[in-house]
Design an enzyme around this catalytic site. Sequence first.
Site, PDB file in Angstrom:
ATOM      1  N   LYS A  23       2.811   6.644   4.799  1.00 11.43           N
ATOM      2  CA  LYS A  23       1.962   5.521   4.924  1.00 11.43           C
ATOM      3  C   LYS A  23       2.806   4.265   5.258  1.00 11.43           C
ATOM      4  O   LYS A  23       3.561   3.847   4.808  1.00 11.43           O
ATOM      5  CB  LYS A  23       1.889   5.781   3.463  1.00 11.43           C
ATOM      6  CG  LYS A  23       0.602   5.060   1.980  1.00 11.43           C
ATOM      7  CD  LYS A  23      -0.969   4.971   2.487  1.00 11.43           C
ATOM      8  CE  LYS A  23      -1.700   3.916   2.921  1.00 11.43           C
ATOM      9  NZ  LYS A  23      -1.782   2.833   3.490  1.00 11.43           N
TER      10      LYS A  23
ATOM     11  N   SER B 127      -5.820   3.883   3.945  1.00 15.63           N
ATOM     12  CA  SER B 127      -5.927   2.768   3.054  1.00 15.63           C
ATOM     13  C   SER B 127      -7.012   2.409   2.187  1.00 15.63           C
ATOM     14  O   SER B 127      -6.339   0.957   1.554  1.00 15.63           O
ATOM     15  CB  SER B 127      -4.530   1.653   4.397  1.00 15.63           C
ATOM     16  OG  SER B 127      -3.840   1.830   2.884  1.00 15.63           O
TER      17      SER B 127
ATOM     18  N   LYS C 100       0.558   3.385  -2.900  1.00 16.39           N
ATOM     19  CA  LYS C 100      -0.952   4.455  -2.890  1.00 16.39           C
ATOM     20  C   LYS C 100      -0.333   6.419  -3.000  1.00 16.39           C
ATOM     21  O   LYS C 100      -1.180   7.165  -3.456  1.00 16.39           O
ATOM     22  CB  LYS C 100      -1.346   4.435  -2.006  1.00 16.39           C
ATOM     23  CG  LYS C 100      -2.856   3.280  -1.809  1.00 16.39           C
ATOM     24  CD  LYS C 100      -3.768   3.178  -0.554  1.00 16.39           C
ATOM     25  CE  LYS C 100      -4.610   1.921  -0.940  1.00 16.39           C
ATOM     26  NZ  LYS C 100      -3.768   0.666  -0.704  1.00 16.39           N
TER      27      LYS C 100
ATOM     28  N   SER D 218       0.619  -1.157  -0.105  1.00 15.66           N
ATOM     29  CA  SER D 218       0.059   0.278  -0.318  1.00 15.66           C
ATOM     30  C   SER D 218       0.970   1.075  -0.661  1.00 15.66           C
ATOM     31  O   SER D 218       0.266   2.096   0.483  1.00 15.66           O
ATOM     32  CB  SER D 218      -1.144  -0.010   0.676  1.00 15.66           C
ATOM     33  OG  SER D 218      -1.921  -0.783   1.115  1.00 15.66           O
TER      34      SER D 218
END
Length: 387
Positions: free
Chosen positions: A221, A114, A57, A54
Amino acid sequence: MRLFRNLSVILLSFALAAPAHAFETSARAAYVVDVTTGTVLLNKNADTPLPPASMSKLMTLYVAFEAVRSGRLTLDERLPVSQHAMSFGGSTMFLDTTDRVRVEDLLRGIVVLSGNDACVVIAEALSPDGTEAGFARFMTQRAQQLGMTNSVFKNASGWPAEGHVMSMRDLALLSRRIIEDFPEFYEMFAETEFRFDGRAPSNIHNRNPLLGLGIGADGLKTGHTQEAGYGLTGSAKQGDRRVIFAISGLDSMQARARESEAIVNWAFRQFAQKSVVKAGEELARAPVWMGEAATVGLTPAEDVNTLLPVLDGGELKAEIVFTGPVRAPLAKGDVLAELVFAPADLPETRVPLVAAEDVAQGGFLTRLRTVSGLLLSRLQQGPEGTL
């Protein structure tokens, strides 16, 4: 006539600091940089393309921020949710095809929750062909333009896919661009929770384990898949200093949290900002070929600062590297060399050095003296010296 050019090295020494203790990380790959000085504090497999989970992202968010900035999207605009977006599992906002969701909610859903589904909604809205795959190709091209040479995207969310990779250095570079290019959006990354429309009460918290610890952490993140392991791209600011790091390949959430906090504490507690040399300070003179002056000063265009261990004493060894002699004419500010230094146990830092003054091309007499000197030199070398 052939000009013989050689790699030249000038050794320097600065009395600054004692050796640092290297940080031993259990991460598969790691990259830590002090943004304020540009000092790389840790580099472990930092240029190896790896599954980012993730953490990729962040690229979806960067492209979305650009779209809002340019007016291609507005924060209050409501986007439809496709069957493809709705089909995603893992971390989601629990969107369905009856929804039309504000862009601002989607952005927060990606940053804080997320949300894989939110990524796809954004991707399909901005894709050149309306598909997530088309958006991934666009992200790859945009990443290359930003200097992210080890990043290839196959989707918008980091969902496991063959060939979907990023390096830790690329993640750090992207994080810095987000922080510096979009300060109005970066505040989202420090939000600890986001409640969307009363849904998913079990998925309202930011997974970043550093937020709220009082160490200056304000982004960015987390990521986790079975292949990638546990990772975090993070940033923290204390005083005038900001540190950005990216780690991947840890074996648990707890290990990720411990490693991330330890990295931040190490970077801020064990190093202090020191001045190496001031802008305009002449460090050496390089020989000039066919110039009115025989040499030219070498100086940094900007102040050179670095992070060094907090204990005083010892020396910082440095060298100036250039290919010489440099050829006239030269303009003040032309990049001619590099100052290279590496505090013990830290990766090296390379700083461009520029011409301190103009050097015009020499006239006939200068050229004659230069050629005569070269001929004499070659004759003294014997038959192997050639022109």
